[in-house]
Design a protein around this motif. Structure first.
Motif, PDB file in Angstrom:
ATOM      1  N   ALA A  83       1.143  -0.881  -0.015  1.00 23.14           N
ATOM      2  CA  ALA A  83       0.109   0.169   0.222  1.00 23.14           C
ATOM      3  C   ALA A  83       0.725   1.548   0.039  1.00 23.14           C
ATOM      4  CB  ALA A  83      -0.935  -0.315   0.779  1.00 23.14           C
ATOM      5  N   LEU A  84       1.648   0.640   0.414  1.00 26.00           N
ATOM      6  CA  LEU A  84       2.839   2.283   0.528  1.00 26.00           C
ATOM      7  C   LEU A  84       3.830   2.936  -1.088  1.00 26.00           C
ATOM      8  CD1 LEU A  84       5.048   4.318   2.066  1.00 26.00           C
ATOM      9  CD2 LEU A  84       6.233   2.634   2.242  1.00 26.00           C
ATOM     10  N   ASP A  85       3.761   1.975  -1.547  1.00 25.00           N
ATOM     11  CA  ASP A  85       4.323   1.993  -2.838  1.00 25.00           C
ATOM     12  C   ASP A  85       3.306   2.052  -3.385  1.00 25.00           C
ATOM     13  OD1 ASP A  85       6.396   2.465  -4.236  1.00 25.00           O
ATOM     14  OD2 ASP A  85       6.838  -0.021  -4.999  1.00 25.00           O
ATOM     15  N   ASP A  86       1.779   1.849  -3.367  1.00 27.23           N
ATOM     16  CA  ASP A  86       0.490   2.577  -3.967  1.00 27.23           C
ATOM     17  C   ASP A  86       0.297   3.698  -3.909  1.00 27.23           C
ATOM     18  OD1 ASP A  86      -0.114  -0.528  -5.441  1.00 27.23           O
ATOM     19  OD2 ASP A  86      -1.199  -1.156  -3.849  1.00 27.23           O
ATOM     20  N   LEU A  87       0.097   3.575  -3.318  1.00 27.29           N
ATOM     21  CA  LEU A  87      -0.249   5.220  -3.079  1.00 27.29           C
ATOM     22  C   LEU A  87       1.124   6.736  -2.640  1.00 27.29           C
ATOM     23  CD1 LEU A  87      -2.975   4.116   0.415  1.00 27.29           C
ATOM     24  CD2 LEU A  87      -3.164   4.980  -2.304  1.00 27.29           C
ATOM     25  N   ALA A  88       2.302   6.320  -2.500  1.00 29.63           N
ATOM     26  CA  ALA A  88       3.142   7.817  -2.035  1.00 29.63           C
ATOM     27  C   ALA A  88       3.905   7.363  -3.239  1.00 29.63           C
ATOM     28  CB  ALA A  88       4.035   7.511  -1.030  1.00 29.63           C
ATOM     29  N   GLY A  89       4.186   6.093  -3.838  1.00 34.33           N
ATOM     30  CA  GLY A  89       5.445   5.957  -5.074  1.00 34.33           C
ATOM     31  C   GLY A  89       5.366   6.405  -6.338  1.00 34.33           C
ATOM     32  N   ASP A  90       6.443   6.336  -6.810  1.00 35.69           N
ATOM     33  CA  ASP A  90       6.322   7.340  -7.942  1.00 35.69           C
ATOM     34  C   ASP A  90       7.056   6.158  -9.492  1.00 35.69           C
ATOM     35  OD1 ASP A  90       9.221   7.274  -8.098  1.00 35.69           O
ATOM     36  OD2 ASP A  90       9.196   8.950  -6.714  1.00 35.69           O
ATOM     37  N   SER A  91       7.381   6.660 -10.543  1.00 34.56           N
ATOM     38  CA  SER A  91       7.415   5.949 -11.427  1.00 34.56           C
ATOM     39  C   SER A  91       8.711   6.311 -11.678  1.00 34.56           C
ATOM     40  CB  SER A  91       6.569   5.518 -12.648  1.00 34.56           C
ATOM     41  OG  SER A  91       6.420   6.979 -12.865  1.00 34.56           O
TER      42      SER A  91
END
Length: 272
Positions: A83-91
């Motif tokens: 969820a951390l990567d889904d909501l706060a991540g970038d590409s």
């Protein structure tokens, strides 16, 4: 272990995932926009399936009384870091190599945090599983088991690129494990149940697992494998998981699937 407990875990997992997704879509935490992404086909797709999948697996594990905290640790931990990567991540950085390269430059990406988090989650899950084992596997077996859980979580995420793909793979991998009369059977049944409960919306292209759900699915399958194997089995599984991870950096799984008869048709089955 009776078949009933595995059947209960399967049913509870399916119902939990489907009901939770329905509720989350009515009232998305933080608003609908926060969870909406653009699918490979260019349309809107929600990531709320991920949290719903985690809820479904936890419901299945609780209903099936799998015993021990290992599977729950794997599901909750992998889901949280996903969820951390889904909501706060970038590409800006993609793939294991991309995140590690960024880390080498002094850039701490959410993907790198997730990699570390999955490693910790896998280790804690393996420790919890092995503590319940009367034969008490050694330290090396536990460390390898932790790597299996983390690696499996990553591999499942690599498949979440087309509607239904990761869920089909989860179900197909989980069903043989669910036949086991050991606690691994309940763990796998919960993972398969949540996958089946999530499949209709995923195949329709309206929802996707995201890192939250895909990492959880893989982590649970990895935990089930750890529950039913010793050092030798874990080493073989780790070799397979590592091989797939390395291959993903050079080969497109989508291209392989679409160019392979049988896999191509299975991948497209039920997709709208």
């Amino acid at each position: 272990m009776s078949l009933d407990r595995r059947a209960v875990a399967l049913a509870a997992g399916a119902a939990g995932a489907a009901i939770t997704l329905r509720g989350l879509r009515r009232r998305p935490p933080g608003g609908e926009v926060r969870w909406t992404r653009t699918s490979h086909a260019g349309g809107p797709v929600t990531l709320l399936e991920g949290p719903a999948y985690v809820a479904g697996t936890l419901a299945g594990l609780a209903a099936g009384a799998a015993g021990g905290a290992g599977p729950a640790i794997a599901a909750a931990g992998a889901g949280a870091f996903g969820a951390l990567d889904d909501l706060a991540g970038d590409s800006s950085s993609k793939g294991l190599r991309g995140h590690l390269s960024a880390l080498g430059r002094g850039e701490v990406t959410t993907g790198a945090v997730k990699i570390a988090g999955l490693g910790l989650t896998g280790l804690l899950a393996a420790v919890a599983v092995d503590r319940r084992d009367e034969e008490r596997p050694g330290l090396l077996a536990t460390l390898v088991g932790g790597a299996v859980v983390a690696g499996a979580a990553n591999v499942a995420n690599l498949l979440d690129l087309r509607p239904g793909r990761a869920l089909k793979a989860t179900t197909l991998a989980a069903l043989p494990l669910a036949a086991s009369s050991t606690p691994a059977g309940v763990t796998a049944a919960a993972a398969a149940g949540a996958a089946l409960g999530s499949l209709p919306e995923d195949l329709a292209g309206r929802a996707m697992l995201g890192d939250t759900g895909a990492n959880t699915a893989g982590a649970l399958l990895g935990t089930a494998l750890v529950q039913r194997s010793g050092l030798r089995g874990r080493l073989v599984t780790l070799a397979v998981v590592t091989g797939l991870t390395v291959a993903s950096e050079k080969v497109s799984f989508t291209k392989v699937i679409e160019s392979t008869p049988g896999l191509r048709e299975l991948d497209a089955l039920g997709r709208r």
